[in-house]
Design an enzyme around this catalytic site. Structure first.
Site, short mmCIF file in Angstrom:
data_model
loop_
_atom_site.label_atom_id
_atom_site.label_comp_id
_atom_site.label_asym_id
_atom_site.label_seq_id
_atom_site.Cartn_x
_atom_site.Cartn_y
_atom_site.Cartn_z
N LYS A 156 -34.87 -3.17 -21.93
CA LYS A 156 -34.06 -3.36 -23.12
C LYS A 156 -35.16 -3.24 -24.39
O LYS A 156 -36.28 -2.92 -24.29
CB LYS A 156 -33.73 -4.95 -23.18
CG LYS A 156 -32.27 -5.28 -22.35
CD LYS A 156 -31.28 -4.21 -22.13
CE LYS A 156 -30.03 -4.65 -21.50
NZ LYS A 156 -29.98 -4.72 -20.20
C1 LIG Z 1 -28.93 -5.92 -19.32
C2 LIG Z 1 -27.63 -6.38 -19.77
C3 LIG Z 1 -27.27 -7.66 -19.37
C4 LIG Z 1 -28.09 -8.68 -18.51
O1 LIG Z 1 -29.20 -8.79 -19.00
P1 LIG Z 1 -30.43 -9.18 -18.00
O2 LIG Z 1 -31.47 -9.73 -18.83
O3 LIG Z 1 -30.75 -8.18 -17.18
O4 LIG Z 1 -29.70 -10.51 -17.18
C5 LIG Z 1 -25.93 -7.98 -19.81
N1 LIG Z 1 -25.03 -7.12 -20.48
C6 LIG Z 1 -25.51 -6.03 -20.99
C7 LIG Z 1 -24.63 -5.14 -21.33
C8 LIG Z 1 -26.84 -5.47 -20.22
O5 LIG Z 1 -26.94 -3.91 -20.95
#
Ligand SMILES: *Cc1c(COP(=O)(O)O)cnc(C)c1O
Length: 393
Positions: free
Chosen positions: A188
């Site tokens: 992210k």
């Molecule tokens: C990465 C992501 C999540 C979940 O986040 P995590 O920290 O990996 O649990 C939820 N929604 C979207 C759209 C994502 O890209």
């Protein structure tokens, strides 16, 4: 693309600091004297809330946990319906299922975000909330979704996992709805390895989110940990001081990341734009060109076969694509056999149900935008993309 490109000395020092100055207290509260009154999770929450422009922020263990905590704060559970979209990471639907509510999954349009008409058509008397997802750092049509939700008395939870710091009409994504959910996993915009954040302006929702994430303990600042009464059945989604220390260092880099992504994406797009018509491509419709985070450049090639041929050509020349068309498995509901095969609503038609979404996704090519790419890197990659498009035009 994201925070992992710029993780380094500052994050390392922030972690060392937990041992040098906080005497190794890794828990987010208590041990006040021993930790020299240093509270990194609380600091990270305050800094994040301020940067995003929300009144409150609740740190949690992941973006998935953030979604779960947000839904629980809203009191969502069995018998409720929550609407989200067919193009998202599987976590959005998992969080809804985990509350016992029914996920109502609707199509995306050529923004690759929620189609507001599909949202409207899916609302029933049981609908409690809608989760628009801001995919690949661009805004969902919040100006259309908001009035629909208001008209029907629905809560809005924004899945802002992929859009940290992006804005729409001058307002930061994650602050349009009742609650906004962020992820700091390793892919992210900013990362803490694993981690997440829930933001809200609503004091009561914050109180409930804070309580739920910590086994239902009432949130009573000043009361020693463990001595508060319980107010609801909760869970443990607490972030550690280590993650928060890294998060604080990463947050300081957010504006640099966004600026570089936006500039690099513009440079990439400039290679294709003059020839777009001749090349037979169309760019994804982006509603917030000035406010998007710019981590992906997406264009439509006209067919699934052509998208795959372009991706293949690029791979042969050492240039990667992102999510589409090859890596749809975890991001498009039409592939989630393991989620839907036993679900009464979806068991029959999950693989064909979201035809409109499939039509856009299958012909899309998504190019990741790297934070640290220099103009010569971009030129090399875009020459490959241009060759691939010419070869398949
Ligand atoms: C990465 C992501 C999540 C979940 O986040 P995590 O920290 O990996 O649990 C939820 N929604 C979207 C759209 C994502 O890209």
């Amino acid at each position: 693309m994201p925070g992992f490109e710029v993780i380094g000395e500052e994050e390392k020092q922030a972690v060392v600091d937990i041992f040098d100055r906080s005497n190794g207290v890794l828990f987010y509260r208590g041990f006040d004297e021993r930790r020299n009154h240093i509270f990194r999770v609380l600091d990270f929450e305050a800094a994040f809330a301020q940067r995003i422009g929300a009144r409150y922020a609740q740190a949690v263990t992941s973006g998935t946990a953030a979604l779960k905590v947000a839904l629980k704060a809203l009191g969502i559970g069995p018998g409720d319906e929550v609407i989200t979209q067919a193009f998202t990471f599987v976590a959005t639907v998992e969080a809804i299922l985990d509350t016992g509510a029914t996920p109502i999954v609707v199509d995306v349009d050529d923004t690759l975000n929620m189609d507001p008409d599909a949202l409207r058509a899916a609302i029933t008397p049981r609908t409690k909330a809608v989760i628009p997802v801001h995919m690949m750092h661009t805004a969902a049509a919040m100006d259309a979704i908001l009035p629909i939700a208001q008209e029907h008395g629905l809560f809005i939870v924004e899945d802002t996992a992929q859009a940290c710091g992006a804005t729409y009409q001058g307002k930061t994504l994650g602050t349009w709805g009742h609650l906004g959910c962020f992820s700091f996993d390793f892919g992210k915009t900013i990362t803490t390895g694993e981690g997440g954040m829930v933001v809200t302006d609503d004091e009561e929702l914050f109180r409930l989110a804070r309580s739920y994430h910590n086994h239902g303990h009432a949130f009573l600042p000043g009361v020693p940990p463990g001595e508060e009464p319980g107010i609801m059945p909760g869970f443990n989604f607490r972030m550690t001081e280590l993650q928060a220390a890294v998060g604080l260092a990463q947050l300081k880099k957010l504006d640099f990341i966004l600026a570089r992504q936006r500039a690099n994406k513009a440079m990439m797009k400039a290679f294709l734009e003059p020839e777009a018509e001749a090349l037979g491509i169309r760019f994804r419709r982006v509603l917030n060109p000035d406010g998007e985070g710019g981590d992906t450049l997406v264009f439509f090639t006209g067919s699934r076969e052509r998208a795959r041929a372009v991706a293949r050509h690029m791979a042969q020349h050492g240039v990667g694509t992102k999510l589409l068309p090859g890596a749809e498995r975890w991001h498009f509901a039409g592939y989630w056999e393991w989620i839907f095969r036993d679900h009464p609503l979806y068991a029959e038609d999950w693989s064909t149900r979201w035809a409109a979404s499939a039509r856009w996704l299958e012909q899309a090519v998504a190019l990741p935008v790297m934070v640290l790419d220099e103009p010569k890197d971009i030129e090399r990659k875009m020459r490959v993309v241009l060759d691939a498009l010419r070869a398949t035009a």
